[in-house]
Design a protein around this motif. Structure first.
Motif, PDB file in Angstrom:
ATOM      1  N   HIS A 197       1.064  -2.071   0.097  1.00 15.90           N
ATOM      2  CA  HIS A 197       0.262   0.390  -0.081  1.00 15.90           C
ATOM      3  C   HIS A 197       0.869   1.419   0.041  1.00 15.90           C
ATOM      4  O   HIS A 197       1.009   2.439  -0.760  1.00 15.90           O
ATOM      5  CB  HIS A 197      -1.214  -0.175   0.903  1.00 15.90           C
ATOM      6  CG  HIS A 197      -0.510   0.388   2.576  1.00 15.90           C
ATOM      7  ND1 HIS A 197       0.268  -0.396   2.950  1.00 15.90           N
ATOM      8  CD2 HIS A 197      -0.704   1.333   3.031  1.00 15.90           C
ATOM      9  CE1 HIS A 197       0.904  -0.349   4.183  1.00 15.90           C
ATOM     10  NE2 HIS A 197       0.136   0.970   4.641  1.00 15.90           N
ATOM     11  N   GLU A 237       2.582   1.849  -3.769  1.00 15.31           N
ATOM     12  CA  GLU A 237       0.700   2.542  -4.012  1.00 15.31           C
ATOM     13  C   GLU A 237       0.959   3.738  -4.244  1.00 15.31           C
ATOM     14  O   GLU A 237       0.436   4.667  -4.892  1.00 15.31           O
ATOM     15  CB  GLU A 237      -0.743   1.089  -4.371  1.00 15.31           C
ATOM     16  CG  GLU A 237      -1.428   1.938  -4.760  1.00 15.31           C
ATOM     17  CD  GLU A 237      -1.580   2.176  -5.701  1.00 15.31           C
ATOM     18  OE1 GLU A 237      -0.448   1.211  -6.802  1.00 15.31           O
ATOM     19  OE2 GLU A 237      -1.442   3.034  -7.499  1.00 15.31           O
ATOM     20  N   ARG A 258       3.288   5.660  -6.207  1.00 14.97           N
ATOM     21  CA  ARG A 258       3.357   5.503  -6.928  1.00 14.97           C
ATOM     22  C   ARG A 258       2.172   7.084  -7.773  1.00 14.97           C
ATOM     23  O   ARG A 258       2.548   7.970  -8.587  1.00 14.97           O
ATOM     24  CB  ARG A 258       2.346   4.612  -7.989  1.00 14.97           C
ATOM     25  CG  ARG A 258       3.494   3.719  -8.477  1.00 14.97           C
ATOM     26  CD  ARG A 258       2.318   2.325  -9.200  1.00 14.97           C
ATOM     27  NE  ARG A 258       3.433   1.041  -8.814  1.00 14.97           N
ATOM     28  CZ  ARG A 258       3.103  -0.127  -8.371  1.00 14.97           C
ATOM     29  NH1 ARG A 258       1.370  -0.314  -7.710  1.00 14.97           N
ATOM     30  NH2 ARG A 258       4.154  -0.663  -7.674  1.00 14.97           N
TER      31      ARG A 258
END
Ligand code: 0O2
Ligand code: 0O2
Length: 267
Positions: free
Chosen positions: A169, A172, A175
């Motif tokens: 997580h 992510e 990103r």
């Protein structure tokens, strides 16, 4: 350790980093001194740590006697720019230099990495002048915006801290943050474009005003008093209305009147 003299091995890389930093910083000050826009914000550089060299060699299965060709970023230079467009200008300036040879390029801006990493990399061969003669070394030049650098610096330190075991997580979110940084770059580029456009518009209208004024003056010179006064009135009106197109047309009309006057025609 493989018994190599690391001090001696790293010497040409240290020299390459020092020289490249001076040269690229000079490029910035040279452009500024010539009153040109400098696409470089700042330059840093480093020689890779021995532990990082060994770790990378192991990861990439590079034999220890092939480090010079197998690891391309023992000498690393980083160039930070304000805008994405600047990155391409800097890359061009480097491609055209005679004191280094471009080996290849990696465009991690168009093809950004899975992590979200964006930068433009140039691998160059740089000849270091030593007491034993010229020694070519590979160097990696990373070119990125301030926003890309902000992201990469933090992501790198997090990865380092967590030894590449970042929870999914978190990856992510990183990103997404990279995407956000890229959007910030795009927004800044478009704001800059708007400023450049309005500057151009201003310079264009200043140019037309100058031209019309000079031409009206010229008509007075040709003793076309009434015609000149008439043009002056029309100019005042268009100027009030900020009608640049009208001013352009007026400028063409006055030019024609001057041509007629020059040929001795009647007003
Ligand atoms: P690691 O392994 O990345 O953590 P100065 O000579 O005073 O101008 P200084 O302070 O010695 O510069 O170093 P500089 O140039 O500010 O760089 C410090 C850190 O920035 C380095 O940390 C690198 O992380 C990073 N860095 C700067 N330039 C480059 C580059 O061109 N390539 C790469 N890969 N990293 C760079 P460490 O601790 O040396 O290394
Ligand atoms: P340092 O000195 O700690 O920065 P590979 O990693 O196998 O894909 P390779 O040959 O290492 O390929 O080259 P690549 O991918 O072009 O990356 C070289 C350098 O780009 C890295 O050096 C980083 O400085 C930077 N980089 C690449 N990907 C990322 C990323 O996802 N995040 C961040 N922060 N930086 C990245 P090193 O080896 O990490 O060394």
């Amino acid at each position: 350790m493989d018994g190599r003299d690391w001090g001696k091995f790293l010497l040409p890389y240290q020299q390459a980093v020092e020289e490249l930093k001076v040269k690229l910083k000079s490029l910035r000050s040279e452009l500024k001194a010539r009153d040109e826009y400098a696409p470089i914000e700042f330059v840093t550089g480093r020689v890779k740590r021995i532990s990082s060299i060994l770790e990378k060699a192991r990861k990439m299965a590079v034999p220890l006697d092939k480090l010079e060709t197998g690891i391309e970023d023992i000498a690393g230079i980083r160039i930070m720019c304000q805008f994405v467009d600047d990155i391409h200008r800097v890359a061009d300036l480097i491609r055209n230099r005679k004191d280094m040879r471009l080996v290849y390029e990696k465009d991690y801006i168009t093809n950004y990495k899975d992590s979200g990493y964006r930068s433009y990399h140039l691998i160059v061969e740089y000849p270091v002048q030593t007491s034993l003669g010229s020694k070519p070394v590979l160097a990696e030049i990373q070119i990125r915006t301030l926003a890309m650098n902000f992201w990469a610096t933090i992501e790198h330190s997090l990865n380092y801290k967590y030894r590449e075991q970042l929870p999914d997580h978190v990856r992510e979110r990183l990103r997404k943050a990279a995407e956000g940084a890229f959007q910030l770059d795009n927004e800044m580029s478009s704001i800059r474009q708007e400023i450049v456009d309005s500057q151009q518009e201003f310079e264009e209208s200043a140019g037309i005003v100058r031209k019309v004024m000079n031409h009206i003056q010229e008509l007075y010179f040709h003793r076309k008093i009434r015609e000149a006064a008439n043009f002056q009135l029309r100019f005042n009106e268009l100027w009030e209305q900020e009608d640049i197109r009208g001013l352009k047309e007026l400028s063409a009309e006055i030019q024609a009147a001057i041509d007629r006057a020059g040929k001795g025609g009647a007003s």
